[in-house]
Design an enzyme around this catalytic site. Sequence first.
Site, PDB file in Angstrom:
ATOM      1  N   ILE A   1       0.939  -1.302   0.338  1.00 31.13           N
ATOM      2  CA  ILE A   1      -0.008  -0.215   0.261  1.00 31.13           C
ATOM      3  C   ILE A   1       0.872   1.510   0.527  1.00 31.13           C
ATOM      4  O   ILE A   1       1.756   1.624   0.557  1.00 31.13           O
ATOM      5  CB  ILE A   1      -0.670  -0.348   1.479  1.00 31.13           C
ATOM      6  CG1 ILE A   1      -1.479  -1.032   1.381  1.00 31.13           C
ATOM      7  CG2 ILE A   1      -1.848   1.338   1.322  1.00 31.13           C
ATOM      8  CD1 ILE A   1      -2.303  -1.493   2.486  1.00 31.13           C
ATOM      9  N   HIS A   2       0.394   2.517  -0.838  1.00 31.86           N
ATOM     10  CA  HIS A   2       1.041   3.072  -1.079  1.00 31.86           C
ATOM     11  C   HIS A   2       0.769   4.595  -2.358  1.00 31.86           C
ATOM     12  O   HIS A   2       1.628   5.296  -1.486  1.00 31.86           O
ATOM     13  CB  HIS A   2       2.640   2.782  -1.870  1.00 31.86           C
ATOM     14  CG  HIS A   2       2.646   3.044  -3.347  1.00 31.86           C
ATOM     15  ND1 HIS A   2       1.748   1.670  -3.859  1.00 31.86           N
ATOM     16  CD2 HIS A   2       2.958   4.020  -4.352  1.00 31.86           C
ATOM     17  CE1 HIS A   2       2.475   2.470  -5.471  1.00 31.86           C
ATOM     18  NE2 HIS A   2       2.611   3.292  -5.182  1.00 31.86           N
ATOM     19  N   ARG A   3      -0.055   4.817  -2.628  1.00 27.11           N
ATOM     20  CA  ARG A   3      -0.331   5.650  -3.244  1.00 27.11           C
ATOM     21  C   ARG A   3      -1.283   6.199  -2.426  1.00 27.11           C
ATOM     22  O   ARG A   3      -1.895   6.349  -1.271  1.00 27.11           O
ATOM     23  CB  ARG A   3      -1.703   4.680  -4.416  1.00 27.11           C
ATOM     24  CG  ARG A   3      -1.128   4.054  -5.352  1.00 27.11           C
ATOM     25  CD  ARG A   3      -1.918   3.772  -6.308  1.00 27.11           C
ATOM     26  NE  ARG A   3      -1.127   3.218  -7.735  1.00 27.11           N
ATOM     27  CZ  ARG A   3      -1.115   3.954  -8.809  1.00 27.11           C
ATOM     28  NH1 ARG A   3      -1.467   5.511  -8.889  1.00 27.11           N
ATOM     29  NH2 ARG A   3       0.172   3.163  -9.684  1.00 27.11           N
TER      30      ARG A   3
ATOM     31  N   ARG B   1       6.394   6.263   3.080  1.00 26.16           N
ATOM     32  CA  ARG B   1       4.972   7.154   2.820  1.00 26.16           C
ATOM     33  C   ARG B   1       4.026   6.151   3.509  1.00 26.16           C
ATOM     34  O   ARG B   1       3.300   7.180   4.367  1.00 26.16           O
ATOM     35  CB  ARG B   1       4.465   7.435   1.506  1.00 26.16           C
ATOM     36  CG  ARG B   1       3.259   8.075   1.517  1.00 26.16           C
ATOM     37  CD  ARG B   1       2.387   8.339  -0.399  1.00 26.16           C
ATOM     38  NE  ARG B   1       1.628   8.936  -0.151  1.00 26.16           N
ATOM     39  CZ  ARG B   1       1.541  11.040  -0.568  1.00 26.16           C
ATOM     40  NH1 ARG B   1       2.933  10.713  -0.394  1.00 26.16           N
ATOM     41  NH2 ARG B   1       0.545  11.379  -0.452  1.00 26.16           N
TER      42      ARG B   1
ATOM     43  N   ASP C   1      -1.923  -1.632  -4.323  1.00 23.57           N
ATOM     44  CA  ASP C   1      -2.806  -0.356  -5.052  1.00 23.57           C
ATOM     45  C   ASP C   1      -1.224  -0.308  -5.910  1.00 23.57           C
ATOM     46  O   ASP C   1      -1.853   0.993  -6.509  1.00 23.57           O
ATOM     47  CB  ASP C   1      -2.943   0.548  -4.357  1.00 23.57           C
ATOM     48  CG  ASP C   1      -1.708   1.206  -3.949  1.00 23.57           C
ATOM     49  OD1 ASP C   1      -0.637   0.303  -3.285  1.00 23.57           O
ATOM     50  OD2 ASP C   1      -1.818   2.120  -2.160  1.00 23.57           O
TER      51      ASP C   1
END
Length: 379
Positions: free
Chosen positions: A218-220, A255, A302
């Site tokens: 998950i990074h977006r 992030r 994602d």
Amino acid sequence: MIRILTVIGARPQIIKAAAISRAVRNVFPDVIQEKILHTGQHYDQNMSQVFFDELGIPQPDYNLGVGSGKHGEQTAKMIAGIEEVLLEDRFDGILLYGDTNSTLAGAVAASKLHVPIFHVEAGLRSHNMAMPEEVNRIVCDQLSSILFPPTETGMNNLREEGFFKSEARFKNGKKRLVVNSGDVMYDNSLYYCGLAKERCDIINQLELMPEGYVLATIHRDNNTDDKERLTNIFRALLDISEQDGIDVILPLHPRTKKLLPLNLYSTVYNRLLSSTRVRMIPPASFFEIIELERNARLVMTDSGGVQKESFFFERPCVILRPETEWVEIVQHGAGIIADADYNRIVEAYQQLTNKTVRFPKIFGNGRAAEQILETIRNY
């Protein structure tokens, strides 16, 4: 000798560049000379440098060291830096990958100086203009002399947008080309899979059983920056892990790591901290992520790149976005779009773990990099 400037900045681009650099070295050493420019868009040690070391990519000839920042600020610094390099040295073309701010900056800088632009992964469309990546890829396509869609879907998108009937003329009156090259990431998956088995021991280190865990990435920003979306995703991961008695391995993007304590609802954050099933680990190297993808029961992500890699390694995928550029994965039943909806994520997991999934060969023949370079040479 044809001189090409390859622009990279984000982790996926470094990986994609490996296929091109390998083909230059092995197939076109006397025809093509490649110089590499790293914008510094990703600067975390395990998100950039380790990839050069592990994948055997030549060290960058130029490093702008831009780092993170607001989209406009970051892109402006990149444009200025790339322009300076293009003015100082003569290149016959610039090779750009995907849809990051580095891609956009390279396209703008090169187009102003009439340097031919070659876009790898052209023609991908999410049709979501709220995604920065969608804007970047559309602009780059419009400015490119040669577009290299990796799939027939990408070709169809460009056909519908009029690229095949384009009257655009570039330097010296050259016309635009559109070539279905196949996917350079498929090249890499075939090449590096064996090396990963030999060099990476992460499955044993984490004491995992093949097909005994779920891999999640998950990074977006539309997920990490939105409290409701981030909480829904992690609540689903926690409930799936507890109800199915399965570990969820989560290589934590910098992030995401930064925003978890800020944007997760406190009840879910506390559950996460005490969970023995959802296991957060440092960002994975390329070989590590290959091994984690290859041995997972299922992938939840994602990331567009991880979606594809899960398909390459014949693992079903829950897509944590409202859309995907890789529509073939969904069309063939190997992936389900669940967005950040708790119920849809849980249902998608259950569906994909309770049916037989097929993985047809839709991403080329594993020689996309050679096709791309041969096309550039002829151009």
